[in-house]
Design an enzyme around this catalytic site. Structure first.
Site, mmCIF file in Angstrom:
data_model
loop_
_atom_site.group_PDB
_atom_site.id
_atom_site.type_symbol
_atom_site.label_atom_id
_atom_site.label_comp_id
_atom_site.label_asym_id
_atom_site.label_seq_id
_atom_site.Cartn_x
_atom_site.Cartn_y
_atom_site.Cartn_z
ATOM 1 N N TRP A 136 -10.529 3.628 -0.057
ATOM 2 C CA TRP A 136 -11.445 3.213 0.653
ATOM 3 C C TRP A 136 -10.401 3.573 2.730
ATOM 4 C CZ3 TRP A 136 -15.678 0.498 1.377
ATOM 5 C CH2 TRP A 136 -16.724 0.153 2.764
ATOM 6 N N GLU A 209 -3.985 5.435 -0.031
ATOM 7 C CA GLU A 209 -2.787 4.091 -0.015
ATOM 8 C C GLU A 209 -1.701 3.705 -1.366
ATOM 9 O OE1 GLU A 209 -5.694 0.757 0.502
ATOM 10 O OE2 GLU A 209 -7.005 1.999 -0.311
ATOM 11 N N ASP A 242 -2.011 4.993 4.551
ATOM 12 C CA ASP A 242 -2.363 3.978 4.751
ATOM 13 C C ASP A 242 -2.690 2.730 4.311
ATOM 14 O OD1 ASP A 242 -4.721 2.068 5.388
ATOM 15 O OD2 ASP A 242 -5.747 3.168 4.729
ATOM 16 N N GLN A 245 -2.963 -2.849 4.421
ATOM 17 C CA GLN A 245 -3.458 -4.271 3.553
ATOM 18 C C GLN A 245 -0.864 -4.392 2.890
ATOM 19 O OE1 GLN A 245 -6.540 -5.071 1.125
ATOM 20 N NE2 GLN A 245 -7.769 -3.795 2.136
ATOM 21 N N LYS A 271 -4.772 -4.167 9.557
ATOM 22 C CA LYS A 271 -4.744 -5.965 9.168
ATOM 23 C C LYS A 271 -3.612 -6.581 9.389
ATOM 24 C CE LYS A 271 -8.063 -4.280 5.706
ATOM 25 N NZ LYS A 271 -9.667 -4.970 6.707
ATOM 26 N N ARG A 406 -9.297 -9.100 -6.149
ATOM 27 C CA ARG A 406 -8.115 -8.389 -4.852
ATOM 28 C C ARG A 406 -8.123 -10.205 -4.855
ATOM 29 N NH1 ARG A 406 -9.795 -5.371 -0.634
ATOM 30 N NH2 ARG A 406 -11.966 -6.233 -0.299
#
Length: 436
Positions: A136, A209, A242, A245, A271, A406
């Protein structure tokens, strides 16, 4: 304006944007610390808003910065610079290893990934992008083309040259060795054999990620990221990480890639950088930035390098350093992990606990007992019960993955709040399992 009539749907004038997932049943009127408040009650927030509010909600230093900065300098023409922007770029370079010392400030993770992919294509002169099959990276064009976990159907053809790489999921391995465990090296080799077979010789970058979050909180096996970087170098590709998060202390390190000793060619942040406010960054080295500039790199947006969010970013760095939140994330993460491991021992429906620092995943099992989709139904039931008991939890809202939670409370959460959240989850697991 007339007030809402009791009993009416507060979202009736809104476009629904979450697939088939509904809005939360109550309207949140304020938030503070680790809690959000509706008109009638408090909810402990174990998702940090949208996985962003690493300092909790309404942090006094953030509130002060916004008040001061918005009255002084909030927005400029996109070609103008301001002290907060210059300072944040300098300070980010100080937190990162060489050669990562050039920064572009944007608003969202999708926008940062969009700019990173655009830069990689321009610098390499190629157009093909590789990302994980459960990735994502955002909902804008290039980011959405590199997103495989959801949102691909019904929107027409994707851009050519996007390839999916198998996810090295140790809990649900697709390629196993003689010991029955994930053979990630063989899986990685097979993945690139398929990519090489499909490529037209224009591989530009690999966008991944370090810990897949929406993909099920999948931590890459030790050595995987280094092997992936080697695959990229062999093909002249850039490695884009990435860390929307995972960046800025969430996993117990300042950046998740430091855990593996691998430095990306381009890093994207979002974020956590704004701690809940819209701030993102693309960071790369001087050589890539020079080549991009020479070739006319263009990513001119309305809010590029805006001073207000940059000032917030500087305050976020102040607090992370002052309060040693990387250390705190490791300590609180260990306590939370212990609590979740204990739940796994006592609840048969908990199949796996994984993750790092304060980005943890808990996977439920239920298909064997409840039939196909049982884990998804159980996950939804546990989520509802947690909400009723005063805990906001987030499941991976993808088909076949709705039993994966999560769990990412703010780095500023207290020991008592961590314990309270685990206790509520314990009760919700028991209640939901009985009900189903």
């Amino acid at each position: 304006m007339p007030s809402e009539t009791p009993g009416t749907d507060p979202g009736r004038h809104l476009i629904r944007y979450s697939g088939h997932a509904p809005f939360s049943p109550e309207v949140v009127v304020r938030a503070a610390g680790t809690s959000v408040f509706t008109e009638g009650r408090e909810l402990l927030d174990f998702t940090s808003g949208q996985m962003s509010a690493i300092l909790g909600h309404s942090h006094p230093a953030i509130v002060s910065t916004v008040r001061e900065q918005v009255a002084h300098l909030d927005h400029l023409h996109s070609g103008m610079l301001s002290p907060p922007v210059v300072e944040l770029a300098r300070r980010l370079a100080g937190t990162l290893p060489e050669p990562l010392d050039r920064t572009l400030l944007l608003t969202t993770g999708a926008e940062a990934n969009e700019a990173a992919v655009r830069m990689a294509k321009l610098v390499t002169g190629r157009h093909e992008i590789v990302s994980f099959a459960r990735s994502w990276h955002g909902m804008t064009q290039a980011a959405a083309n590199a997103t495989y976990s959801a949102g691909r159907k019904g929107y027409g053809p994707a851009a050519p040259g996007n390839f999916a790489l198998p996810v090295p999921d140790r809990h649900r391995p697709s390629v196993v060795g003689a010991d029955g465990e994930l053979d990630w090296r063989r899986q990685l080799d097979l993945g690139f054999e398929m990519i090489d077979a499909q490529s037209v010789g224009s591989l530009a970058a690999c966008l991944v990620e370090p810990i897949l979050s929406s993909g099920g909180v999948v931590e890459l096996p030790p050595g995987y990221l280094a092997a992936l970087a080697h695959k990229c170098r062999e093909r002249g590709m850039l490695l884009i990480l990435d860390e929307a998060q995972t960046g800025l202390c969430r996993t117990g390190d300042w950046y998740a890639f430091q855990h593996d000793g691998v430095v990306p060619d381009i890093l994207t942040l979002s974020k956590t950088l704004g701690a809940g406010l819209p701030l993102a960054a693309v960071v790369t080295g001087a050589e890539i930035e020079r080549r991009a500039h020479e070739r006319g790199f263009l990513f001119f947006t309305t809010h590029v390098n805006d001073p207000l969010p940059a000032a917030v970013g500087n305050t976020v760095l102040d607090i992370l350093v002052r309060d040693r939140l990387d250390e705190r994330a490791r300590r609180l993460g260990a306590a939370l992990r212990d609590g979740l491991d204990e739940l796994a021992r006592r609840h048969e429906v908990v199949g796996d606990v994984r993750g790092r620092g304060l980005l943890l995943g808990m996977e439920l099992v239920g298909d064997d007992v409840l039939g196909d989709g049982g884990a998804d139904r159980l996950g939804a039931a546990v989520t509802r019960r947690c909400y009723e008991l005063g805990l906001h939890m987030n499941i991976v809202q993808l088909p076949g993955m709705g039993g994966i939670f999560r769990i990412a409370p703010p780095l500023t959460a207290s020991d008592e709040e961590i314990g309270r959240g685990v206790a509520v989850l314990d009760e919700a697991l028991a209640d939901a399992a009985r009900a189903l």
